[in-house]
Design a protein around this motif. Structure first.
Motif, short mmCIF file in Angstrom:
data_model
loop_
_atom_site.label_atom_id
_atom_site.label_comp_id
_atom_site.label_asym_id
_atom_site.label_seq_id
_atom_site.Cartn_x
_atom_site.Cartn_y
_atom_site.Cartn_z
N THR A 71 0.83 -1.21 0.00
CA THR A 71 0.00 0.00 0.00
C THR A 71 0.87 1.26 0.00
O THR A 71 0.59 2.22 -0.74
CB THR A 71 -0.94 0.01 1.22
N ALA A 202 -8.57 7.27 1.04
CA ALA A 202 -9.64 6.39 0.57
C ALA A 202 -9.10 5.35 -0.40
O ALA A 202 -9.40 4.16 -0.29
CB ALA A 202 -10.73 7.22 -0.10
N SER A 204 -5.98 4.35 -0.64
CA SER A 204 -5.03 3.49 0.07
C SER A 204 -5.75 2.40 0.86
O SER A 204 -5.30 1.25 0.90
CB SER A 204 -4.16 4.32 1.01
N LEU A 205 -6.86 2.75 1.49
CA LEU A 205 -7.62 1.75 2.24
C LEU A 205 -8.24 0.70 1.33
O LEU A 205 -8.30 -0.49 1.67
CB LEU A 205 -8.70 2.43 3.07
N LEU A 206 -8.67 1.13 0.12
CA LEU A 206 -9.19 0.16 -0.84
C LEU A 206 -8.09 -0.77 -1.35
O LEU A 206 -8.30 -1.97 -1.54
CB LEU A 206 -9.86 0.88 -2.01
N LEU A 261 -11.87 -2.48 8.29
CA LEU A 261 -11.23 -1.61 7.30
C LEU A 261 -12.25 -0.83 6.49
O LEU A 261 -12.04 0.34 6.17
CB LEU A 261 -10.34 -2.45 6.36
N GLN A 265 -12.60 3.15 6.40
CA GLN A 265 -12.56 3.90 5.15
C GLN A 265 -13.71 4.91 5.08
O GLN A 265 -13.54 6.05 4.64
CB GLN A 265 -12.62 2.93 3.97
N ARG A 266 -14.90 4.49 5.52
CA ARG A 266 -16.06 5.38 5.50
C ARG A 266 -15.90 6.54 6.48
O ARG A 266 -16.27 7.68 6.19
CB ARG A 266 -17.34 4.60 5.80
N ALA A 269 -13.35 8.92 5.01
CA ALA A 269 -13.93 9.66 3.89
C ALA A 269 -14.84 10.79 4.38
O ALA A 269 -14.87 11.88 3.79
CB ALA A 269 -14.71 8.71 2.99
#
Length: 549
Positions: A71, A202, A204-206, A261, A265-266, A269
């Motif tokens: 990542t 966002a 990076s987390l995906l 995770l 992420q939410r 965001a």
């Protein structure tokens, strides 16, 4: 109290579909993870077994090591790539953008296989390095190789997210900082980077979620370095010994991690979001001198390395082989003869047949779900909206194990059938179409439907005659992206397939495991070209060749 109508019926029907094929299988996995198969008593022995033995929990540590490093490297490559392409006039940037997207859409395990051809023990680059420098380079295998493949495969996602943020950046902020005496480095670090940070986080987390759940790449080049998804696969599908209940416990652990995770992420965001309106968008300028040289070198160098696996696969697919593994150096069509014209080969047909069936279901359900959640908000539609995201969050191997466990016996037996693979592909890739459909609906004023209803049309007729045609271009664009990802699906298909339901990705994986590299290259080329053609159709439909998120 409102009377039930057709929309309530649609909501309940779709909700039942997801309860049956998502909630029930996952609940069954959770049940198996805490129940003794002989006494049927409640037990946490399987979790104790995992956390009590280093052989098992070290795979989770390995997965975190790989994921964090991949990542970070993806961000280090993707962030400057997006900035350079937005800031400077780069020749053929349109095609560079397409190549970057293609490199992302190809399955990661194809990249792993291609890098084996280049940097394996007998790879072209390995032999060249060993002969030139008199060293004994051992190849790409292990931790470093896994990180390399994942980084090159994942940086386009960071690139697309950051590129989308830079597109909405007002260049007057940059100009104001310059007028106050900030140099280029200060403007990037103090102005641009903080503004694109939400998109960077966002993306990076995906990337983190995608890398963490992938098992194909570490399975091919990990060798002694085992990751958590590989452990799940071997415990459920291993040739030596299997333990379904222990595999179920592992699935629960990975579901908890990926859900954490996802919600992280939410939160990120929402918390770190900026409303940017580009009154004066960034305009690329002509680079000069050394700046031009390094910008060109970086962009074209990264694009070439990212596409190198695909180029390697296509090139080697036309090379003659002996025994499938040794290349003679002569050009030949034998690999395509062995794959395309093999009498017992149905993997290519299955890929397109299953994919088209899944896409048909995805389009219908995607339109209905997006319309229900956007225009008919209620408790049921909110639940439905949440359920549709679950398969996107949960690793494919976990979903495959859950479906196989849930429909291997009982009233509804689907294991070994084409239907279970189509269902898996449908629910795994539906979020792409739902997202694009919802975005289109938000751009259509409700007054359009109200006008039709005032003229005597029913709600459903207004939806069918007005909303669906207006939504269709956006829906088809999302469906094409769903199509590209579902034909590349391996993690769930490798669990669910039989000899009669094998797909291209399964065939490629099987050929690589058997060291039939020529056949694997031919299959991979067919899959790559299908993805490229599909992407070009996507660009044609959207009239936009700038893919950003």
């Amino acid at each position: 109290m409102k009377k039930p109508n057709i929309w309530t019926g649609f909501t309940l029907a779709i909700l039942c579909f997801f309860l049956l094929f998502v909630v029930y299988p996952l609940f069954l996995i959770m049940y198996q993870s805490v129940v003794d198969p002989e006494t049927h008593a409640l037990t946490f022995d399987y979790f104790t077994k995992f956390f009590g033995r280093k052989f098992y929990w070290s795979t989770l540590v390995n997965s975190f090591k790989v994921t964090i490093c991949a990542t970070l490297l993806a961000a280090i490559i993707g962030l400057p790539m997006a900035y350079v392409l937005r800031s400077f006039k780069i020749p053929y940037s349109k095609y560079v953008n397409i190549l970057i997207v293609i490199s992302y859409l190809s399955p990661p395990f194809i990249g792993a296989y291609a890098w084996i051809q280049l940097l394996g023990r007998n790879g072209f680059i390995t032999q060249l390095v060993n002969s030139l420098f008199g060293v004994q380079f051992g190849g790409i295998y292990g931790f470093a190789g896994i990180v390399l493949v994942f980084s090159l495969q994942s940086f386009p996602l960071i690139y697309m997210y950051v590129s989308g943020a830079l597109k909405n950046l007002d260049s007057s902020l940059n100009e104001a900082a310059e007028s106050l005496g900030c140099n280029a480095f200060q403007r990037v670090t103090q102005i641009i980077l903080p503004l694109v940070m939400p998109s960077l986080l966002a993306g990076s987390l995906l990337v983190f979620m995608r890398v963490f759940s992938d098992f194909g790449t570490p399975m091919l080049i990990g060798e002694g370095f085992k990751t958590f998804p590989v452990l799940i696969y071997t415990q459920f599908m291993g040739e030596v010994s299997t333990d379904d209940h222990f595999a179920a416990a592992l699935c629960v652990i990975v579901v908890v991690i990926t859900l954490f995770l996802f919600f992280l992420q939410r939160i990120v965001a929402k918390r770190y979001s900026y409303a940017m309106t580009a009154l004066k968008p960034m305009q690329p300028v002509q680079a000069k001198g050394s700046q031009k040289f390094f910008a060109y070198l970086f962009v074209f160098g990264v694009a070439f390395i990212a596409m190198l696996p695909q180029l390697t696969v296509i090139f080697t697919s036309f090379l003659e082989t002996v025994g499938g593994a040794v290349y003679t150096g002569k050009f030949s069509l034998m690999n395509y003869e062995n794959t395309l014209f093999s009498k017992d080969n149905i993997s290519i047909f299955n890929t397109y047949a299953f994919g088209l069936c899944a896409i048909g279901i995805v389009v219908v359900l995607g339109i209905l779900i997006s319309y229900l959640t956007a225009r008919k908000p209620s408790l049921l539609t909110n639940i439905l909206d949440t359920l549709t995201m679950f398969p996107y969050i949960i690793p494919g191997s976990v979903l495959g194990i859950a479906l196989l466990s849930g429909f291997n016996s009982g009233i509804l037996v689907l294991s070994g059938t084409a239907l279970i693979i189509i269902i898996s592909l449908t629910i795994r890739r539906m979020p792409y179409t739902i997202r694009s459909s919802t975005a289109i609906i938000s751009q259509i004023s409700p007054s359009v439907e109200e006008a039709a209803i005032s003229l005597g049309a029913s709600e459903f007729k207004s939806f069918r005659k007005i909303m669906v045609p207006m939504m269709l271009p956006g829906v088809l664009a999302g469906a094409i992206m769903s199509w590209i990802t579902l034909i590349s699906e391996l993690s769930s298909s490798i669990i669910l397939y039989t000899s009669s339901t094998s797909t291209l990705t399964v065939a490629i994986y099987a050929e690589v495991i058997r060291s039939n590299f020529g056949n694997a290259a031919a299959y991979s080329t067919i899959l790559t070209l299908t993805s490229i053609v599909s992407l070009l159709i996507f660009f044609r439909l959207t009239h936009n060749e700038d893919v950003s998120v």
